[in-house]
Design a protein around this motif. Structure first.
Motif, mmCIF file in Angstrom:
data_model
loop_
_atom_site.group_PDB
_atom_site.id
_atom_site.type_symbol
_atom_site.label_atom_id
_atom_site.label_comp_id
_atom_site.label_asym_id
_atom_site.label_seq_id
_atom_site.Cartn_x
_atom_site.Cartn_y
_atom_site.Cartn_z
ATOM 1 N N GLN A 143 0.840 -1.198 0.000
ATOM 2 C CA GLN A 143 0.000 0.000 0.000
ATOM 3 C C GLN A 143 0.871 1.242 0.000
ATOM 4 O O GLN A 143 1.901 1.294 0.669
ATOM 5 C CB GLN A 143 -0.911 0.013 1.227
ATOM 6 C CG GLN A 143 -1.910 1.155 1.205
ATOM 7 C CD GLN A 143 -2.861 1.066 2.377
ATOM 8 O OE1 GLN A 143 -2.441 1.215 3.532
ATOM 9 N NE2 GLN A 143 -4.111 0.809 2.096
ATOM 10 N N SER A 144 0.427 2.241 -0.778
ATOM 11 C CA SER A 144 1.075 3.549 -0.792
ATOM 12 C C SER A 144 0.046 4.563 -1.262
ATOM 13 O O SER A 144 -1.040 4.193 -1.705
ATOM 14 C CB SER A 144 2.285 3.539 -1.735
ATOM 15 O OG SER A 144 1.865 3.379 -3.075
ATOM 16 N N ARG A 145 0.397 5.823 -1.187
ATOM 17 C CA ARG A 145 -0.459 6.838 -1.790
ATOM 18 C C ARG A 145 -0.383 6.663 -3.306
ATOM 19 O O ARG A 145 0.650 6.255 -3.845
ATOM 20 C CB ARG A 145 -0.010 8.236 -1.391
ATOM 21 C CG ARG A 145 -0.223 8.540 0.091
ATOM 22 C CD ARG A 145 0.214 9.925 0.509
ATOM 23 N NE ARG A 145 1.283 10.468 -0.315
ATOM 24 C CZ ARG A 145 1.265 11.687 -0.849
ATOM 25 N NH1 ARG A 145 0.259 12.497 -0.667
ATOM 26 N NH2 ARG A 145 2.285 12.119 -1.550
ATOM 27 N N ASP B 106 2.608 8.242 -4.977
ATOM 28 C CA ASP B 106 3.958 7.876 -4.528
ATOM 29 C C ASP B 106 4.585 6.815 -5.427
ATOM 30 O O ASP B 106 3.888 5.952 -5.962
ATOM 31 C CB ASP B 106 3.919 7.327 -3.099
ATOM 32 C CG ASP B 106 3.711 8.401 -2.059
ATOM 33 O OD1 ASP B 106 3.835 9.591 -2.408
ATOM 34 O OD2 ASP B 106 3.410 8.040 -0.905
ATOM 35 N N GLU C 224 8.419 2.301 -4.624
ATOM 36 C CA GLU C 224 9.467 2.043 -3.619
ATOM 37 C C GLU C 224 9.053 2.510 -2.219
ATOM 38 O O GLU C 224 9.596 2.049 -1.228
ATOM 39 C CB GLU C 224 10.779 2.739 -4.015
ATOM 40 C CG GLU C 224 11.416 2.183 -5.272
ATOM 41 C CD GLU C 224 10.749 2.688 -6.567
ATOM 42 O OE1 GLU C 224 10.908 2.020 -7.588
ATOM 43 O OE2 GLU C 224 10.059 3.728 -6.539
ATOM 44 N N LYS C 225 8.092 3.413 -2.129
ATOM 45 C CA LYS C 225 7.624 3.894 -0.828
ATOM 46 C C LYS C 225 6.478 3.047 -0.275
ATOM 47 O O LYS C 225 5.958 3.333 0.791
ATOM 48 C CB LYS C 225 7.161 5.346 -0.942
ATOM 49 C CG LYS C 225 8.295 6.313 -1.156
ATOM 50 C CD LYS C 225 7.810 7.728 -0.986
ATOM 51 C CE LYS C 225 8.983 8.677 -1.035
ATOM 52 N NZ LYS C 225 8.617 9.999 -0.580
ATOM 53 N N ALA C 226 6.078 2.020 -0.985
ATOM 54 C CA ALA C 226 4.948 1.192 -0.571
ATOM 55 C C ALA C 226 5.298 0.353 0.648
ATOM 56 O O ALA C 226 6.446 -0.060 0.837
ATOM 57 C CB ALA C 226 4.517 0.288 -1.720
ATOM 58 N N THR C 227 4.297 0.099 1.465
ATOM 59 C CA THR C 227 4.431 -0.719 2.655
ATOM 60 C C THR C 227 3.737 -2.055 2.430
ATOM 61 O O THR C 227 2.569 -2.080 2.016
ATOM 62 C CB THR C 227 3.757 -0.022 3.859
ATOM 63 O OG1 THR C 227 4.324 1.280 4.000
ATOM 64 C CG2 THR C 227 3.925 -0.814 5.132
#
Length: 165
Positions: A144-146, A149, A152-155
């Protein structure tokens, strides 16, 4: 049991279903992809009650899948697919190919699509990785990410598959 509202879910499938996730809507979109634009023609093709068809068409206009254009035939109007609506053809093609593969006996009649230029059926759709590998459900993890984004910023999201990895 009341169905939960899907329009604000973090899942893109849920949000898609909130806009197009019923039989009548999918049939409307299928017929629109093949050139149907008028209320009476949708009604003839699908055979749905007028009030249901009207409600579905209004919703598809409201969510930006159709635009209403004045008809060249006079006092009526036409429902014309927007870019968002035309982009749905890949989803319908995937459903068509899945149905062709799994839901028909060899001796049953079946509607098919072919490339208008070559007369050949389209290649089967598949999900592919950046490197060209075909991906199966086992190859995918949920993150999940915005929306804006970079990936690479995904969780990672905790799912049964992630817990097994």
């Amino acid at each position: 049991m009341k169905r939960r509202e899907l329009g604000h879910s973090t899942c893109p499938i849920d949000r898609s279903l909130s806009e197009v996730g019923d039989t009548w809507t999918l049939q409307i979109l299928r017929d629109a992809m093949h050139g149907v634009t008028r209320f009476t023609d949708f009604n003839k093709q699908i055979g749905v009650a007028s009030n249901i068809l009207s409600a579905r068409l209004q919703k598809l206009v409201a969510v930006g899948i159709f635009e209403i254009h004045e008809s060249t035939l006079g006092n009526s109007h036409e429902y014309v697919l927007t870019e968002k609506g035309r982009d749905f053809h890949t989803v319908l093609s995937a459903l068509r190919q899945w149905g062709q593969k799994h839901l028909f006996e060899d001796d049953e009649p079946m509607n098919r699509v072919i490339d208008a230029r070559t007369g050949q059926p389209p290649r089967p759709l598949s999900l592919t990785a950046e490197d060209g590998r075909e991906l199966s459900p086992d190859d995918l993890l949920l993150v999940q990410s915005r929306a804006a984004d970079p990936i690479e910023k995904a969780t990672p999201i905790d799912t049964p598959r992630r817990r097994q990895a």
